[in-house]
Design an enzyme around this catalytic site. Structure first.
Site, PDB file in Angstrom:
ATOM      1  N   HIS A   1     -13.267   2.659   8.943  1.00  0.00           N
ATOM      2  CA  HIS A   1     -12.498   1.522   8.406  1.00  0.00           C
ATOM      3  C   HIS A   1     -13.000   1.174   6.985  1.00  0.00           C
ATOM      4  CE1 HIS A   1      -9.699  -1.890   9.822  1.00  0.00           C
ATOM      5  NE2 HIS A   1      -9.706  -1.861   8.500  1.00  0.00           N
TER       6      HIS A   1
ATOM      7  N   GLU B   1     -12.736  -0.764  17.639  1.00  0.00           N
ATOM      8  CA  GLU B   1     -13.716  -0.684  16.551  1.00  0.00           C
ATOM      9  C   GLU B   1     -14.892  -1.606  16.846  1.00  0.00           C
ATOM     10  OE1 GLU B   1     -11.921  -1.252  12.706  1.00  0.00           O
ATOM     11  OE2 GLU B   1     -10.394   0.237  13.089  1.00  0.00           O
TER      12      GLU B   1
ATOM     13  N   GLY C   1     -11.230   1.618   4.131  1.00  0.00           N
ATOM     14  CA  GLY C   1     -10.129   1.484   3.163  1.00  0.00           C
ATOM     15  C   GLY C   1     -10.358   0.446   2.082  1.00  0.00           C
ATOM     16  N   ALA C   2     -10.873  -0.700   2.475  1.00  0.00           N
ATOM     17  CA  ALA C   2     -11.031  -1.793   1.505  1.00  0.00           C
ATOM     18  C   ALA C   2     -12.444  -1.831   0.915  1.00  0.00           C
ATOM     19  CB  ALA C   2     -10.719  -3.120   2.185  1.00  0.00           C
TER      20      ALA C   2
ATOM     21  N   ILE D   1       0.841  -1.212   0.000  1.00  0.00           N
ATOM     22  CA  ILE D   1       0.000   0.000   0.000  1.00  0.00           C
ATOM     23  C   ILE D   1       0.875   1.261   0.000  1.00  0.00           C
ATOM     24  CG2 ILE D   1      -1.791   1.285   1.264  1.00  0.00           C
ATOM     25  CD1 ILE D   1      -2.783  -1.481   2.332  1.00  0.00           C
TER      26      ILE D   1
ATOM     27  N   ASP E   1      11.287   2.483   6.096  1.00  0.00           N
ATOM     28  CA  ASP E   1      10.944   1.070   6.254  1.00  0.00           C
ATOM     29  C   ASP E   1      12.239   0.299   6.452  1.00  0.00           C
ATOM     30  OD1 ASP E   1      10.205  -1.643   5.962  1.00  0.00           O
ATOM     31  OD2 ASP E   1       8.455  -1.078   4.756  1.00  0.00           O
TER      32      ASP E   1
ATOM     33  N   ASP F   1      -8.689   6.189   9.497  1.00  0.00           N
ATOM     34  CA  ASP F   1      -9.644   5.200   8.981  1.00  0.00           C
ATOM     35  C   ASP F   1      -9.683   3.973   9.888  1.00  0.00           C
ATOM     36  OD1 ASP F   1     -11.455   4.152   6.954  1.00  0.00           O
ATOM     37  OD2 ASP F   1      -9.836   2.769   6.405  1.00  0.00           O
TER      38      ASP F   1
HETATM   39  P1  NAD Z   1       2.704  -4.993   3.554  1.00  0.00           P
HETATM   40  O1  NAD Z   1       3.064  -6.140   4.417  1.00  0.00           O
HETATM   41  O2  NAD Z   1       2.864  -5.120   2.077  1.00  0.00           O
HETATM   42  O3  NAD Z   1       3.569  -3.702   4.016  1.00  0.00           O
HETATM   43  C1  NAD Z   1       3.817  -3.367   5.334  1.00  0.00           C
HETATM   44  C2  NAD Z   1       5.205  -2.745   5.389  1.00  0.00           C
HETATM   45  O4  NAD Z   1       5.440  -2.229   6.707  1.00  0.00           O
HETATM   46  C3  NAD Z   1       6.346  -3.755   5.111  1.00  0.00           C
HETATM   47  O5  NAD Z   1       7.140  -3.309   4.020  1.00  0.00           O
HETATM   48  C4  NAD Z   1       7.132  -3.782   6.408  1.00  0.00           C
HETATM   49  O6  NAD Z   1       8.537  -3.932   6.195  1.00  0.00           O
HETATM   50  C5  NAD Z   1       6.817  -2.409   6.980  1.00  0.00           C
HETATM   51  N1  NAD Z   1       7.092  -2.274   8.418  1.00  0.00           N
HETATM   52  C6  NAD Z   1       6.855  -3.161   9.412  1.00  0.00           C
HETATM   53  N2  NAD Z   1       7.230  -2.622  10.604  1.00  0.00           N
HETATM   54  C7  NAD Z   1       7.712  -1.381  10.332  1.00  0.00           C
HETATM   55  C8  NAD Z   1       8.237  -0.334  11.132  1.00  0.00           C
HETATM   56  N3  NAD Z   1       8.374  -0.475  12.459  1.00  0.00           N
HETATM   57  N4  NAD Z   1       8.621   0.821  10.534  1.00  0.00           N
HETATM   58  C9  NAD Z   1       8.489   0.982   9.201  1.00  0.00           C
HETATM   59  N5  NAD Z   1       8.024   0.016   8.387  1.00  0.00           N
HETATM   60  C10 NAD Z   1       7.636  -1.150   8.949  1.00  0.00           C
HETATM   61  O7  NAD Z   1       1.220  -4.609   3.919  1.00  0.00           O
HETATM   62  P2  NAD Z   1       0.195  -3.694   3.091  1.00  0.00           P
HETATM   63  O8  NAD Z   1      -0.620  -4.538   2.198  1.00  0.00           O
HETATM   64  O9  NAD Z   1       0.929  -2.529   2.521  1.00  0.00           O
HETATM   65  O10 NAD Z   1      -0.753  -3.213   4.277  1.00  0.00           O
HETATM   66  C11 NAD Z   1      -0.270  -2.362   5.322  1.00  0.00           C
HETATM   67  C12 NAD Z   1      -1.263  -2.342   6.448  1.00  0.00           C
HETATM   68  O11 NAD Z   1      -2.444  -1.655   6.019  1.00  0.00           O
HETATM   69  C13 NAD Z   1      -1.794  -3.736   6.837  1.00  0.00           C
HETATM   70  O12 NAD Z   1      -0.970  -4.375   7.762  1.00  0.00           O
HETATM   71  C14 NAD Z   1      -3.127  -3.439   7.421  1.00  0.00           C
HETATM   72  O13 NAD Z   1      -2.989  -3.255   8.817  1.00  0.00           O
HETATM   73  C15 NAD Z   1      -3.523  -2.101   6.784  1.00  0.00           C
HETATM   74  N6  NAD Z   1      -4.719  -2.216   5.938  1.00  0.00           N
HETATM   75  C16 NAD Z   1      -5.789  -1.417   6.205  1.00  0.00           C
HETATM   76  C17 NAD Z   1      -6.946  -1.486   5.425  1.00  0.00           C
HETATM   77  C18 NAD Z   1      -8.113  -0.596   5.684  1.00  0.00           C
HETATM   78  O14 NAD Z   1      -9.245  -0.991   5.413  1.00  0.00           O
HETATM   79  N7  NAD Z   1      -7.933   0.596   6.170  1.00  0.00           N
HETATM   80  C19 NAD Z   1      -7.004  -2.414   4.375  1.00  0.00           C
HETATM   81  C20 NAD Z   1      -5.890  -3.189   4.100  1.00  0.00           C
HETATM   82  C21 NAD Z   1      -4.745  -3.091   4.887  1.00  0.00           C
END
Ligand code: NAD
Length: 299
Positions: free
Chosen positions: A273, A254, A275-276, A145, A164, A249
């Site tokens: 919430h 929740e 996002g998706a 994302i 990251d 979001d």
């Molecule tokens: P992803 O696993 O592809 O990316 C997460 C990234 O965070 C990874 O690159 C990881 O290295 C990095 N990371 C972990 N700990 C870290 C830290 N301490 N500092 C910096 N970077 C760090 O996941 P994604 O698909 O990009 O999703 C990210 C998050 O978004 C999910 O874990 C989920 O919680 C959230 N999400 C929310 C919704 C929504 O409806 N709002 C929908 C989907 C996902």
């Protein structure tokens, strides 16, 4: 038997339901997850509801198919101990969350909610915002994302920084994004957007100290998980003016409780919430989670 514990499964398309039924599964759609229901099923398609170790232990579930990507609501330790696989739907909602993030950046920059409030009170006075062109976006968590958000921000003329520690610098730079540490990101960004999973190390990673490091003119966006931002510290930051505004979001609790301090907070945009929540992402999450269940029992 499959427990469907997410309201959007099969809501807009019969296809995922048919996929399960065609493969001989019966669907259960309980209001709440309790021991009784968990003992009657072989699989669960899980939304954002909590599945504790105790619940997993007292169930007959053989696979947990998470409808989405974050797995912070599942006790992975217990699932692993019992040899129960937990699947996710990678990339099904990546674009949707990235688009909501951009929408929230623009809602904050153009004060869209304040603007709507004015006209809905029949006051025809435009609210003055800022351009995002030329501004800096700091992305914390450069995964799926984070990367999709960075591409869209660059198209809009923003400079992008990312922090990251688990992604190599050259991968970040290949996206025309500058790799920096958290402190540099917080101090230099006009918009800070969170895209990390909720883990022990990311819990409250944005608290008072980090909010104070941000520019007074900056905005914070959280479309990842509640709990990553310390909500009390954020309310204080917005009331005291450490930062200019924020959009959330996802929340520590929740649904957001009726007495949450976030409702009366100034310069704060809230979405439930969402996002998706696009037809496209829901379809993909439906199909991928149903297919995961089918594939598991097919061996
Ligand atoms: P992803 O696993 O592809 O990316 C997460 C990234 O965070 C990874 O690159 C990881 O290295 C990095 N990371 C972990 N700990 C870290 C830290 N301490 N500092 C910096 N970077 C760090 O996941 P994604 O698909 O990009 O999703 C990210 C998050 O978004 C999910 O874990 C989920 O919680 C959230 N999400 C929310 C919704 C929504 O409806 N709002 C929908 C989907 C996902």
């Amino acid at each position: 038997t499959v427990i469907v514990a997410t309201r959007t499964f099969g809501k807009y398309s019969e296809e995922p339901v048919k996929l399960l039924e065609k493969n001989g599964f019966t669907l259960l759609r309980p209001e709440y997850l309790d021991e009784n229901i968990l003992k009657r099923a072989d699989a669960i398609i899980l939304g954002t509801g909590k599945l504790s170790g105790e619940m997993i232990r007292h169930s007959s579930i053989k696979i947990i198919a998470r409808h989405g990507v974050g797995v912070d609501n599942v006790d992975l330790k217990t699932a692993t101990e019992l040899g129960i696989p937990v699947t996710i739907t990678p990339n099904a909602n990546t674009v949707s969350v990235a688009e909501l993030t951009i929408a929230l950046i623009l809602a904050l920059s153009r004060r869209l909610i304040d603007s709507y409030r004015e006209i809905s009170e029949k006051k025809f006075s435009p609210v003055t915002g800022i351009e995002i062109f030329g501004k800096t976006l700091g992305i914390i968590g450069f995964g799926a994302i984070g990367r999709e958000t960075s591409k869209r921000a660059i198209c809009l003329g923003m400079k992008v920084l990312a922090c990251d520690p688990y992604v190599e610098k050259n991968i970040i730079e290949r996206h025309s994004v500058e790799a920096v540490d958290l402190e540099t990101l917080l101090k230099n960004s006009d918009f800070v957007s969170l895209h990390v999973p909720l883990t022990q190390s990311t819990k409250h990673m944005i608290g008072k100290e980090q909010l104070k490091m941000m520019k007074k003119s900056a905005f914070l966006i959280n479309t990842s998980r509640g709990g990553i931002v310390d909500e009390r510290a954020l309310v204080e930051a917005l009331k005291e003016g450490y930062i200019s505004g924020a959009a959330l979001d996802a929340f520590e609790q929740e649904p957001l409780p009726e007495d949450s301090i976030l409702y009366d907070c100034p310069n704060l945009v809230l979405t439930p919430h969402a996002g998706a929540h696009t037809y496209e992402a829901i379809y993909k999450m439906n199909m991928m989670s149903a297919q995961a269940v089918v594939d598991f029992f097919d061996g």
